[in-house]
Motif scaffolding. Structure first.
Motif, PDB file in Angstrom:
ATOM      1  N   GLY A  40       1.146   8.118 -11.311  1.00 58.25           N
ATOM      2  CA  GLY A  40       0.313   7.259 -12.160  1.00 58.25           C
ATOM      3  C   GLY A  40       1.083   6.538 -13.246  1.00 58.25           C
ATOM      4  O   GLY A  40       0.888   5.342 -13.484  1.00 58.25           O
ATOM      5  N   LYS A  41       2.011   7.248 -13.906  1.00 61.18           N
ATOM      6  CA  LYS A  41       2.783   6.649 -14.992  1.00 61.18           C
ATOM      7  C   LYS A  41       3.664   5.520 -14.473  1.00 61.18           C
ATOM      8  O   LYS A  41       3.770   4.449 -15.091  1.00 61.18           O
ATOM      9  N   THR A  42       4.287   5.740 -13.321  1.00 63.09           N
ATOM     10  CA  THR A  42       5.145   4.706 -12.720  1.00 63.09           C
ATOM     11  C   THR A  42       4.320   3.502 -12.302  1.00 63.09           C
ATOM     12  O   THR A  42       4.744   2.348 -12.496  1.00 63.09           O
TER      13      THR A  42
ATOM     14  N   ASN B 235       0.822  -1.210   0.000  1.00 65.95           N
ATOM     15  CA  ASN B 235       0.000   0.000   0.000  1.00 65.95           C
ATOM     16  C   ASN B 235       0.858   1.263   0.000  1.00 65.95           C
ATOM     17  O   ASN B 235       0.580   2.226  -0.718  1.00 65.95           O
ATOM     18  N   ALA B 236       1.912   1.246   0.833  1.00 64.43           N
ATOM     19  CA  ALA B 236       2.787   2.416   0.908  1.00 64.43           C
ATOM     20  C   ALA B 236       3.492   2.643  -0.423  1.00 64.43           C
ATOM     21  O   ALA B 236       3.598   3.787  -0.908  1.00 64.43           O
ATOM     22  N   GLY B 237       3.972   1.566  -1.018  1.00 65.04           N
ATOM     23  CA  GLY B 237       4.668   1.694  -2.292  1.00 65.04           C
ATOM     24  C   GLY B 237       3.755   2.165  -3.402  1.00 65.04           C
ATOM     25  O   GLY B 237       4.103   3.067  -4.183  1.00 65.04           O
ATOM     26  N   LEU B 238       2.561   1.566  -3.497  1.00 67.03           N
ATOM     27  CA  LEU B 238       1.622   1.930  -4.562  1.00 67.03           C
ATOM     28  C   LEU B 238       1.137   3.368  -4.414  1.00 67.03           C
ATOM     29  O   LEU B 238       1.001   4.098  -5.401  1.00 67.03           O
TER      30      LEU B 238
ATOM     31  N   GLY C 179      -6.067  -4.170  -9.288  1.00 67.22           N
ATOM     32  CA  GLY C 179      -7.240  -3.583  -8.652  1.00 67.22           C
ATOM     33  C   GLY C 179      -6.963  -2.180  -8.146  1.00 67.22           C
ATOM     34  O   GLY C 179      -7.804  -1.275  -8.272  1.00 67.22           O
ATOM     35  N   HIS C 180      -5.773  -1.963  -7.580  1.00 69.21           N
ATOM     36  CA  HIS C 180      -5.395  -0.635  -7.093  1.00 69.21           C
ATOM     37  C   HIS C 180      -5.301   0.361  -8.248  1.00 69.21           C
ATOM     38  O   HIS C 180      -5.751   1.509  -8.128  1.00 69.21           O
ATOM     39  N   LEU C 181      -4.746  -0.077  -9.376  1.00 63.57           N
ATOM     40  CA  LEU C 181      -4.626   0.800 -10.540  1.00 63.57           C
ATOM     41  C   LEU C 181      -5.995   1.206 -11.063  1.00 63.57           C
ATOM     42  O   LEU C 181      -6.213   2.383 -11.419  1.00 63.57           O
ATOM     43  N   ILE C 182      -6.929   0.264 -11.106  1.00 64.96           N
ATOM     44  CA  ILE C 182      -8.291   0.570 -11.572  1.00 64.96           C
ATOM     45  C   ILE C 182      -8.940   1.612 -10.664  1.00 64.96           C
ATOM     46  O   ILE C 182      -9.604   2.543 -11.138  1.00 64.96           O
TER      47      ILE C 182
ATOM     48  N   GLU D 149      -7.167   5.163 -11.203  1.00 68.07           N
ATOM     49  CA  GLU D 149      -7.463   5.846 -12.472  1.00 68.07           C
ATOM     50  C   GLU D 149      -8.942   5.822 -12.834  1.00 68.07           C
ATOM     51  O   GLU D 149      -9.329   6.363 -13.870  1.00 68.07           O
ATOM     52  N   ASP D 150      -9.742   5.164 -11.984  1.00 68.78           N
ATOM     53  CA  ASP D 150     -11.199   5.110 -12.190  1.00 68.78           C
ATOM     54  C   ASP D 150     -11.557   4.639 -13.596  1.00 68.78           C
ATOM     55  O   ASP D 150     -12.271   5.324 -14.353  1.00 68.78           O
ATOM     56  N   TRP D 151     -11.068   3.444 -13.937  1.00 70.41           N
ATOM     57  CA  TRP D 151     -11.342   2.889 -15.263  1.00 70.41           C
ATOM     58  C   TRP D 151     -12.842   2.689 -15.458  1.00 70.41           C
ATOM     59  O   TRP D 151     -13.576   2.359 -14.515  1.00 70.41           O
ATOM     60  N   LYS D 152     -13.292   2.840 -16.700  1.00 70.05           N
ATOM     61  CA  LYS D 152     -14.688   2.588 -17.057  1.00 70.05           C
ATOM     62  C   LYS D 152     -14.731   1.803 -18.363  1.00 70.05           C
ATOM     63  O   LYS D 152     -13.834   1.926 -19.192  1.00 70.05           O
TER      64      LYS D 152
END
Length: 327
Positions: A133-135, A125-128, A176-179, A182-185
């Protein structure tokens, strides 16, 4: 804050799918992995493909909301595993080791791997959270290169050859964290899901006569097509707009379904009952209806049993809290 019922509904469907998938493999493994291209068998394959995304989606839910580690969560998780290990041993026999070591001696890969995921989540969690966003996108792509390309497609044991391990769970957690970040739809995600499962069914048929296609398709959790299907199902659930206390109430106990039906002492009796139902049902349609009734009944029974466990655990916790206050 009330949990979002769209993801809780997905949690319920995932566990029902895991249960159904295990039943299909237990009863029809020879037919499913054969050149039987009958309509009935293709329906089984379609259902099995749809059921096989369950584990991936469950971990993606954890990544979407993030696991916030605490003593209570660890004790609840271990306590739940211990509770069903004890009752499985007392009612159906088995090794005492499962009672003493309910995680590591359970024989259940997901129970071990998910606890490991919980323990490393503070670091994850700390790392993410610290990554731009790009990284983050680069990291997720890199993880899946290791998991899918190196692990599944080239069977490198140094990474994740079959997806039944902690490394694969970390990959799905980060996705799941990335979604969430960035609020993917995805528009018409339901149609995409059905289309993907139809394609998976076709790929399964091809695999039965031309094995090299397995480089992209199999029932392993980290197969390329399985990752895509899991993502589509997750996006379908994310787009739902529902809120229900009843759905949330059921979802709070779905892990018990896994712990009970996969328990090494209970599973032979449960599967034996299903074999009997299959043998005496007659036609494929009657068999399907009978098995559906038994699976749903078992699922509901596990939920109700777990509500009893929750009541007992809650009472014990309240008594310990009262004693701690008087010390």
């Amino acid at each position: 804050m009330m949990r979002q019922s769209n993801f809780e509904l997905l949690r319920i469907l995932c566990m029902l799918g895991i249960l159904t998938g295990h039943v299909l493999l237990e009863l029809y493994q020879d037919q499913i992995h054969s050149t039987d291209f009958s309509v009935v068998n293709q329906i089984r394959v379609f259902m099995l493909n749809a059921c096989s995304v369950g584990m991936n989606c469950l971990v993606m839910i954890s990544g979407f909301w993030s696991i916030h580690l605490s003593k209570v969560k660890i004790l609840t998780y271990v306590g739940q595993c211990w509770w069903y290990a004890v009752w499985g041993m007392l009612l159906f026999g088995g090794s005492c080791l499962t009672m003493i070591f309910p995680i590591t001696e359970s024989g259940l890969w997901f129970v071990v791997a998910y606890l490991a995921l919980m323990l490393i989540c503070p670091l994850l969690n700390a790392g993410l959270a610290s990554m731009p966003g790009k990284t983050l996108r680069k990291v997720v792509i890199g993880l899946f290169v290791c998991d899918v390309y190196m692990g599944y497609m080239h069977q490198c044991l140094e990474t994740s050859a079959d997806g039944y391990n902690l490394f694969h769970l970390v990959c799905m957690y980060c996705l799941g964290h990335l979604i969430a970040r960035e609020d993917w739809k995805l528009e018409r995600s339901g149609l995409w899901c059905v289309g993907c499962f139809v394609m998976m069914t076709a790929l399964h048929a091809i695999k039965m006569v031309w094995f090299p296609i397995s480089v992209i398709y199999s029932l392993h959790h980290n197969a390329p097509i399985m990752i895509v299907a899991s993502l589509l199902v997750f996006m379908w659930a994310k787009g739902l707009k529902i809120q229900s206390r009843f759905i949330n109430w059921i979802a709070a106990s779905v892990f018990s379904v896994y712990l009970i039906h996969c328990n090494t002492a209970i599973s032979p009796h449960f599967m034996g009952m299903l074999v009997t139902v299959k043998d005496y049902s007659g036609s494929p349609i009657l068999t399907m209806l009978a098995l559906s009734f038994v699976i749903l009944g078992f699922f509901v029974g596990c939920i109700l049993v777990d509500k009893v466990r929750i009541s007992i655990f809650t009472w014990i916790a309240s008594q310990l809290s009262k004693k701690a206050m008087t010390l």
